[in-house]
Design an enzyme around this catalytic site. Structure first.
Site, PDB file in Angstrom:
ATOM      1  N   GLY A  23      26.802 108.525  85.188  1.00  0.00           N
ATOM      2  CA  GLY A  23      26.778 109.962  84.904  1.00  0.00           C
ATOM      3  C   GLY A  23      25.990 110.817  85.877  1.00  0.00           C
ATOM      4  O   GLY A  23      25.442 111.850  85.484  1.00  0.00           O
ATOM      5  N   ASN A  25      27.194 112.717  88.260  1.00  0.00           N
ATOM      6  CA  ASN A  25      27.850 114.035  88.329  1.00  0.00           C
ATOM      7  C   ASN A  25      27.542 114.852  87.081  1.00  0.00           C
ATOM      8  O   ASN A  25      27.280 116.058  87.159  1.00  0.00           O
ATOM      9  CB  ASN A  25      29.355 113.874  88.512  1.00  0.00           C
ATOM     10  CG  ASN A  25      29.739 113.635  89.957  1.00  0.00           C
ATOM     11  OD1 ASN A  25      29.687 114.551  90.780  1.00  0.00           O
ATOM     12  ND2 ASN A  25      30.076 112.393  90.292  1.00  0.00           N
ATOM     13  N   ARG A  77      45.651 104.649  72.221  1.00  0.00           N
ATOM     14  CA  ARG A  77      44.952 105.685  72.997  1.00  0.00           C
ATOM     15  C   ARG A  77      44.902 107.006  72.238  1.00  0.00           C
ATOM     16  O   ARG A  77      43.929 107.737  72.280  1.00  0.00           O
ATOM     17  CB  ARG A  77      45.666 105.952  74.325  1.00  0.00           C
ATOM     18  CG  ARG A  77      45.360 104.950  75.373  1.00  0.00           C
ATOM     19  CD  ARG A  77      46.077 105.262  76.696  1.00  0.00           C
ATOM     20  NE  ARG A  77      46.015 104.063  77.494  1.00  0.00           N
ATOM     21  CZ  ARG A  77      44.984 103.734  78.269  1.00  0.00           C
ATOM     22  NH1 ARG A  77      43.962 104.538  78.394  1.00  0.00           N
ATOM     23  NH2 ARG A  77      44.983 102.602  78.939  1.00  0.00           N
ATOM     24  N   MET A 102      36.669 106.806  82.869  1.00  0.00           N
ATOM     25  CA  MET A 102      37.568 105.791  83.397  1.00  0.00           C
ATOM     26  C   MET A 102      38.692 105.403  82.430  1.00  0.00           C
ATOM     27  O   MET A 102      39.098 104.244  82.383  1.00  0.00           O
ATOM     28  CB  MET A 102      36.763 104.539  83.790  1.00  0.00           C
ATOM     29  CG  MET A 102      35.679 104.809  84.814  1.00  0.00           C
ATOM     30  SD  MET A 102      36.320 105.472  86.378  1.00  0.00           S
ATOM     31  CE  MET A 102      37.103 104.002  87.034  1.00  0.00           C
ATOM     32  N   HIS A 121      37.367 113.441  91.775  1.00  0.00           N
ATOM     33  CA  HIS A 121      37.944 112.202  92.300  1.00  0.00           C
ATOM     34  C   HIS A 121      37.364 111.952  93.692  1.00  0.00           C
ATOM     35  O   HIS A 121      37.331 112.865  94.527  1.00  0.00           O
ATOM     36  CB  HIS A 121      39.469 112.336  92.365  1.00  0.00           C
ATOM     37  CG  HIS A 121      40.118 111.080  92.831  1.00  0.00           C
ATOM     38  ND1 HIS A 121      40.249 109.972  92.020  1.00  0.00           N
ATOM     39  CD2 HIS A 121      40.626 110.728  94.039  1.00  0.00           C
ATOM     40  CE1 HIS A 121      40.820 108.994  92.703  1.00  0.00           C
ATOM     41  NE2 HIS A 121      41.065 109.433  93.923  1.00  0.00           N
ATOM     42  N   GLU A 154      49.403 115.795  83.819  1.00  0.00           N
ATOM     43  CA  GLU A 154      49.909 114.511  83.335  1.00  0.00           C
ATOM     44  C   GLU A 154      49.833 113.398  84.388  1.00  0.00           C
ATOM     45  O   GLU A 154      49.509 112.262  84.081  1.00  0.00           O
ATOM     46  CB  GLU A 154      51.362 114.725  82.899  1.00  0.00           C
ATOM     47  CG  GLU A 154      51.815 113.757  81.863  1.00  0.00           C
ATOM     48  CD  GLU A 154      53.174 114.156  81.328  1.00  0.00           C
ATOM     49  OE1 GLU A 154      54.060 113.302  81.353  1.00  0.00           O
ATOM     50  OE2 GLU A 154      53.349 115.319  80.913  1.00  0.00           O
ATOM     51  N   ASP A 157      45.491 111.895  88.937  1.00  0.00           N
ATOM     52  CA  ASP A 157      44.790 112.487  90.092  1.00  0.00           C
ATOM     53  C   ASP A 157      45.708 113.383  90.929  1.00  0.00           C
ATOM     54  O   ASP A 157      45.654 113.359  92.168  1.00  0.00           O
ATOM     55  CB  ASP A 157      44.191 111.383  90.989  1.00  0.00           C
ATOM     56  CG  ASP A 157      43.205 110.501  90.237  1.00  0.00           C
ATOM     57  OD1 ASP A 157      42.497 111.016  89.351  1.00  0.00           O
ATOM     58  OD2 ASP A 157      43.149 109.291  90.524  1.00  0.00           O
ATOM     59  N   GLU A 186      29.616 115.089  96.158  1.00  0.00           N
ATOM     60  CA  GLU A 186      30.292 115.342  94.885  1.00  0.00           C
ATOM     61  C   GLU A 186      29.477 116.284  93.997  1.00  0.00           C
ATOM     62  O   GLU A 186      30.040 117.156  93.335  1.00  0.00           O
ATOM     63  CB  GLU A 186      30.524 114.021  94.128  1.00  0.00           C
ATOM     64  CG  GLU A 186      31.592 113.149  94.744  1.00  0.00           C
ATOM     65  CD  GLU A 186      31.890 111.923  93.898  1.00  0.00           C
ATOM     66  OE1 GLU A 186      31.817 111.992  92.665  1.00  0.00           O
ATOM     67  OE2 GLU A 186      32.185 110.868  94.498  1.00  0.00           O
TER      68      GLU A 186
HETATM   69  C1  GRF Z   1      32.251 109.370  91.069  1.00  0.00           C
HETATM   70  O1  GRF Z   1      32.405 108.854  92.361  1.00  0.00           O
HETATM   71  C2  GRF Z   1      33.454 110.164  90.666  1.00  0.00           C
HETATM   72  O2  GRF Z   1      34.062 110.848  91.733  1.00  0.00           O
HETATM   73  C3  GRF Z   1      34.390 109.094  90.173  1.00  0.00           C
HETATM   74  O3  GRF Z   1      33.560 108.175  89.503  1.00  0.00           O
HETATM   75  C4  GRF Z   1      32.241 108.249  90.032  1.00  0.00           C
HETATM   76  C5  GRF Z   1      31.345 108.570  88.887  1.00  0.00           C
HETATM   77  O4  GRF Z   1      29.990 108.551  89.247  1.00  0.00           O
HETATM   78  N1  GRF Z   1      35.434 109.668  89.373  1.00  0.00           N
HETATM   79  P1  GRF Z   1      28.909 109.162  88.243  1.00  0.00           P
HETATM   80  O5  GRF Z   1      29.095 108.435  86.910  1.00  0.00           O
HETATM   81  O6  GRF Z   1      29.142 110.623  88.141  1.00  0.00           O
HETATM   82  O7  GRF Z   1      27.580 108.808  88.862  1.00  0.00           O
END
Ligand code: GRF
Length: 204
Positions: A23, A25, A77, A102, A121, A154, A157, A186
């Site tokens: 986490g 980001n 799901r 994920m 992404h 849909e 990415d 990011e």
């Molecule tokens: C990041 O590289 C994001 O782009 C990808 O998964 C990773 C997540 O990292 N979708 P974090 O959990 O935010 O550290």
């Protein structure tokens, strides 16, 4: 009567961040949203794994964080997503930021949040949708790599791009060194893109 700066500001967009792991980001978004002038307010963090490190990090930053484990739902799901939606609705969430979440979402889920769900992404889309993006960028011999924030649709990415950040691929890069360079980009990229998305909802 004194003019109150808060009263003059448009309302902040109630935002949830969905994670599966560390986490980082999410933390960058929560920290940015601690500024009352930031147009999004992070009101909820959800993880599909109870062991996601980001859950504790979010709580330490004062944000409500819940795990909604996908495993008890097995292959259903839609039922897991219904549980996510119940938590999102209970918190009056208007905008969802996927940050290292994920799980593939069903078309019903992406339609439910159309124009109100974004994702980060780790590649310069349309290059390398899916997994192992850094290894694939190295194997392809690309000189530039980076990250993309896009609206979720849909297709995997493949939604409209909100913003991208580029990094060079250096001759002695490994998957890890490249991943670290991209991750550093990011965080500010997602902070800026979420602000842009929130402002577009404020205006709409
Ligand atoms: C990041 O590289 C994001 O782009 C990808 O998964 C990773 C997540 O990292 N979708 P974090 O959990 O935010 O550290």
């Amino acid at each position: 009567m004194s003019l109150n700066a808060d009263a003059a500001r448009p309302r902040r967009v109630r935002t949830a961040v969905l994670i599966s792991g560390r986490g980082s980001n999410m933390e960058a978004l929560v920290r940015a949203a601690q500024d009352p002038a930031y147009p999004a307010q992070v009101v909820l963090v959800l993880a599909n794994r109870p062991d996601a490190g980001g859950l504790e990090a979010a709580r330490a930053l004062g944000v409500e964080a819940q795990a909604i484990d996908h495993r008890p739902f097995g292959k259903d799901r839609a039922a897991h997503e219904a549980a996510l939606n119940a938590a999102l609705e209970a918190a009056d969430v208007e905008l969802v930021a996927l940050a290292g979440y994920m799980r593939i979402l069903t078309p019903e889920m992406t339609r439910r949040w159309a124009g109100r769900m974004l994702n980060i992404h780790p590649s310069l889309l349309p290059h390398f949708p899916g997994l192992d993006t850094h290894a694939r960028a190295l194997a392809a011999g690309h000189a530039r790599h980076g990250a993309t924030v896009h609206w979720v649709t849909e297709g995997l990415d493949s939604g409209p791009v909100i913003a991208q950040a580029e990094a060079p691929v250096l001759p002695d890069d490994t998957e890890d060194s490249l991943a670290q360079r991209v991750l550093a980009l990011e965080h500010p990229l997602y902070v800026e893109a979420l602000a842009q998305a929130a402002r577009s909802l404020q205006a709409g």
